[in-house]
Design a protein around this motif. Structure first.
Motif, PDB file in Angstrom:
ATOM      1  N   ALA A  85       1.237 -65.414-123.617  1.00 11.64           N
ATOM      2  CA  ALA A  85       1.983 -65.909-123.532  1.00 11.64           C
ATOM      3  C   ALA A  85       2.929 -66.426-121.474  1.00 11.64           C
ATOM      4  N   VAL A  86       3.438 -64.403-121.528  1.00 14.99           N
ATOM      5  CA  VAL A  86       3.552 -63.645-120.629  1.00 14.99           C
ATOM      6  C   VAL A  86       2.338 -63.252-119.521  1.00 14.99           C
ATOM      7  N   SER A  87       1.451 -62.968-119.943  1.00 18.86           N
ATOM      8  CA  SER A  87       0.859 -63.281-118.449  1.00 18.86           C
ATOM      9  C   SER A  87       0.452 -64.314-117.958  1.00 18.86           C
ATOM     10  N   ARG A  88       0.282 -65.388-118.485  1.00 18.63           N
ATOM     11  CA  ARG A  88      -0.088 -66.542-117.850  1.00 18.63           C
ATOM     12  C   ARG A  88       1.092 -67.538-117.369  1.00 18.63           C
ATOM     13  N   VAL A  90       3.558 -64.995-115.883  1.00 25.14           N
ATOM     14  CA  VAL A  90       3.284 -64.610-114.436  1.00 25.14           C
ATOM     15  C   VAL A  90       2.266 -64.964-113.473  1.00 25.14           C
ATOM     16  N   GLY A  91       1.249 -65.466-113.638  1.00 23.00           N
ATOM     17  CA  GLY A  91       0.120 -65.968-113.096  1.00 23.00           C
ATOM     18  C   GLY A  91       0.660 -67.301-112.588  1.00 23.00           C
ATOM     19  N   GLU A  92       1.457 -68.158-113.089  1.00 19.81           N
ATOM     20  CA  GLU A  92       1.632 -69.291-112.859  1.00 19.81           C
ATOM     21  C   GLU A  92       2.613 -69.084-111.798  1.00 19.81           C
ATOM     22  N   ALA A  93       3.732 -67.753-111.270  1.00 19.06           N
ATOM     23  CA  ALA A  93       4.945 -67.264-110.765  1.00 19.06           C
ATOM     24  C   ALA A  93       3.759 -67.327-109.531  1.00 19.06           C
ATOM     25  N   VAL A  94       3.126 -66.706-109.887  1.00 19.30           N
ATOM     26  CA  VAL A  94       1.990 -65.496-108.881  1.00 19.30           C
ATOM     27  C   VAL A  94       1.484 -66.802-108.350  1.00 19.30           C
ATOM     28  N   GLY A  95       1.553 -68.352-108.595  1.00 20.48           N
ATOM     29  CA  GLY A  95       1.058 -69.055-107.774  1.00 20.48           C
ATOM     30  C   GLY A  95       1.304 -69.930-106.451  1.00 20.48           C
ATOM     31  N   LEU A  96       2.860 -69.603-107.685  1.00 20.94           N
ATOM     32  CA  LEU A  96       3.397 -70.519-106.630  1.00 20.94           C
ATOM     33  C   LEU A  96       3.754 -70.813-105.947  1.00 20.94           C
ATOM     34  N   LEU A  97       4.365 -68.709-105.715  1.00 25.24           N
ATOM     35  CA  LEU A  97       5.012 -67.475-105.008  1.00 25.24           C
ATOM     36  C   LEU A  97       3.954 -67.693-103.543  1.00 25.24           C
ATOM     37  N   GLU A  98       2.549 -67.548-103.918  1.00 25.96           N
ATOM     38  CA  GLU A  98       2.140 -67.847-102.630  1.00 25.96           C
ATOM     39  C   GLU A  98       1.456 -68.697-102.231  1.00 25.96           C
ATOM     40  N   ARG A  99       1.868 -69.776-102.594  1.00 26.27           N
ATOM     41  CA  ARG A  99       1.613 -71.364-102.156  1.00 26.27           C
ATOM     42  C   ARG A  99       2.744 -71.520-101.484  1.00 26.27           C
ATOM     43  N   GLY A 100       3.922 -71.689-101.934  1.00 30.52           N
ATOM     44  CA  GLY A 100       4.955 -71.608-100.737  1.00 30.52           C
ATOM     45  C   GLY A 100       4.937 -70.419 -99.730  1.00 30.52           C
ATOM     46  N   ARG A 101       3.920 -69.569 -99.748  1.00 33.06           N
ATOM     47  CA  ARG A 101       4.074 -68.350 -98.608  1.00 33.06           C
ATOM     48  C   ARG A 101       3.084 -69.438 -97.682  1.00 33.06           C
ATOM     49  N   ALA A 102       2.430 -69.980 -97.766  1.00 34.02           N
ATOM     50  CA  ALA A 102       1.263 -70.178 -97.962  1.00 34.02           C
ATOM     51  C   ALA A 102       1.348 -71.787 -97.008  1.00 34.02           C
ATOM     52  N   LEU A 103       1.673 -72.750 -97.639  1.00 30.99           N
ATOM     53  CA  LEU A 103       2.805 -73.684 -96.652  1.00 30.99           C
ATOM     54  C   LEU A 103       3.774 -73.329 -95.326  1.00 30.99           C
ATOM     55  N   GLN A 104       4.344 -72.630 -95.954  1.00 32.81           N
ATOM     56  CA  GLN A 104       5.450 -71.905 -95.106  1.00 32.81           C
ATOM     57  C   GLN A 104       4.814 -71.255 -93.257  1.00 32.81           C
ATOM     58  N   ALA A 105       3.623 -70.875 -93.616  1.00 31.08           N
ATOM     59  CA  ALA A 105       2.725 -70.201 -92.845  1.00 31.08           C
ATOM     60  C   ALA A 105       2.200 -71.711 -91.557  1.00 31.08           C
ATOM     61  N   GLN A 106       2.352 -72.788 -92.502  1.00 29.90           N
ATOM     62  CA  GLN A 106       1.464 -74.148 -91.905  1.00 29.90           C
ATOM     63  C   GLN A 106       2.835 -74.623 -91.143  1.00 29.90           C
ATOM     64  N   GLY A 107       3.712 -74.420 -91.688  1.00 31.34           N
ATOM     65  CA  GLY A 107       5.399 -74.653 -90.841  1.00 31.34           C
ATOM     66  C   GLY A 107       5.517 -76.328 -92.408  1.00 31.34           C
ATOM     67  N   GLU A 108       4.775 -76.873 -92.950  1.00 34.66           N
ATOM     68  CA  GLU A 108       4.790 -77.387 -93.952  1.00 34.66           C
ATOM     69  C   GLU A 108       6.730 -77.117 -94.745  1.00 34.66           C
ATOM     70  N   PHE A 109       7.286 -76.879 -94.256  1.00 32.68           N
ATOM     71  CA  PHE A 109       8.531 -76.409 -94.759  1.00 32.68           C
ATOM     72  C   PHE A 109       9.284 -77.207 -96.153  1.00 32.68           C
ATOM     73  N   PRO A 110       9.510 -78.187 -95.917  1.00 32.79           N
ATOM     74  CA  PRO A 110      10.110 -79.453 -97.529  1.00 32.79           C
ATOM     75  C   PRO A 110       8.518 -78.571 -98.878  1.00 32.79           C
ATOM     76  N   GLU A 111       7.650 -78.609 -98.304  1.00 37.16           N
ATOM     77  CA  GLU A 111       6.874 -78.343 -99.466  1.00 37.16           C
ATOM     78  C   GLU A 111       6.671 -76.878 -99.711  1.00 37.16           C
ATOM     79  N   ALA A 112       7.247 -76.114 -98.567  1.00 34.89           N
ATOM     80  CA  ALA A 112       7.590 -74.981 -99.139  1.00 34.89           C
ATOM     81  C   ALA A 112       8.999 -74.330-100.195  1.00 34.89           C
TER      82      ALA A 112
END
Length: 225
Positions: A85-88, A90-112
């Motif tokens: 459960a902990v590993s799951r 952590v994986g979900e949180a990392v996925g959201l963090l990376e998604r936010g950074r990718a959206l920020q890089a694309q200039g999609e700031f509200p979604e980020a």
């Protein structure tokens, strides 16, 4: 015929060592001693047989060979489930963090901002939530309340003291929005001591993907405009 006389001892010569006497043979064991030895051996054999039988029965019940010399805790199914459960999470949180950074890089700031906020809200018990707060503060500077952004930067600069990006961002914001030049200099000194790249506007724009308004504030700070 007389036996030859021993050689005379001259002055200063060491005396001859006494003749060697063979040690008497060990005393044979008495009947009582033999009985005690036999009783001790029989007890040891009995204990060994009992231990072997118990180990074999435990192996049959457990379906495998007994663990030899291991006295540590046994990992239960509940332990495995909790670890999974902990590993799951952590994986979900990392996925959201990376998604936010990718959206920020694309200039999609509200979604980020939404992605970073989810990490902060749903995974606050994980250490990486602090890094989501960094992204959230940077994006808020672009599309949200700058006072709120700076307040979050100040909080994170304490929680992640020594993380150069947050110190550099706070320096830019303090200089441009709060006109606190001395505080900005202190924050920027920490950032550039740890990572000199933050003196390069192209680095924060193209590599760190800072929002345009924060890049402009850093430009004003570096050029003192």
């Amino acid at each position: 015929m007389h036996p030859p006389a021993p050689p005379p001892i001259t002055a200063g010569a060491a005396p001859l060592p006494p003749p060697l006497v063979s040690a008497p043979s060990s005393t044979p064991r008495t009947a009582s001693g033999r009985r005690q030895l036999l009783a001790s051996s029989s007890s040891s054999l009995l204990l060994l047989a009992l231990a072997t039988t118990s180990s074999s029965r435990a192996a049959e019940r457990g379906g495998g060979a007994p663990l030899v010399g291991y006295a540590g805790p046994v990992v239960t199914e509940a332990d495995r489930a909790a670890s999974a459960a902990v590993s799951r999470r952590v994986g979900e949180a990392v996925g959201l963090l990376e998604r936010g950074r990718a959206l920020q890089a694309q200039g999609e700031f509200p979604e980020a901002l939404a992605s970073f906020t989810r990490v902060v809200a749903e995974y606050a018990d994980l250490a990486l939530a602090e890094y989501a707060r960094v992204g959230r503060a940077l994006v808020l500077y672009e599309i949200g309340d700058r006072d709120q952004s700076i307040a979050e930067m100040e909080d994170v600069s304490i929680a992640l003291k020594g993380y150069p990006e947050i110190h550099a961002a706070l320096a830019a914001a303090l200089y441009a929005d709060k006109h606190a030049a001395l505080l900005a200099e202190n924050q920027f000194a920490i950032a550039t001591l740890l990572d000199p790249h933050y003196t390069d506007l192209a680095y924060v724009r193209d590599t760190k993907h800072w929002p345009p308004s924060l890049v402009a504030s850093l430009h004003d700070f570096i050029t003192l405009t």
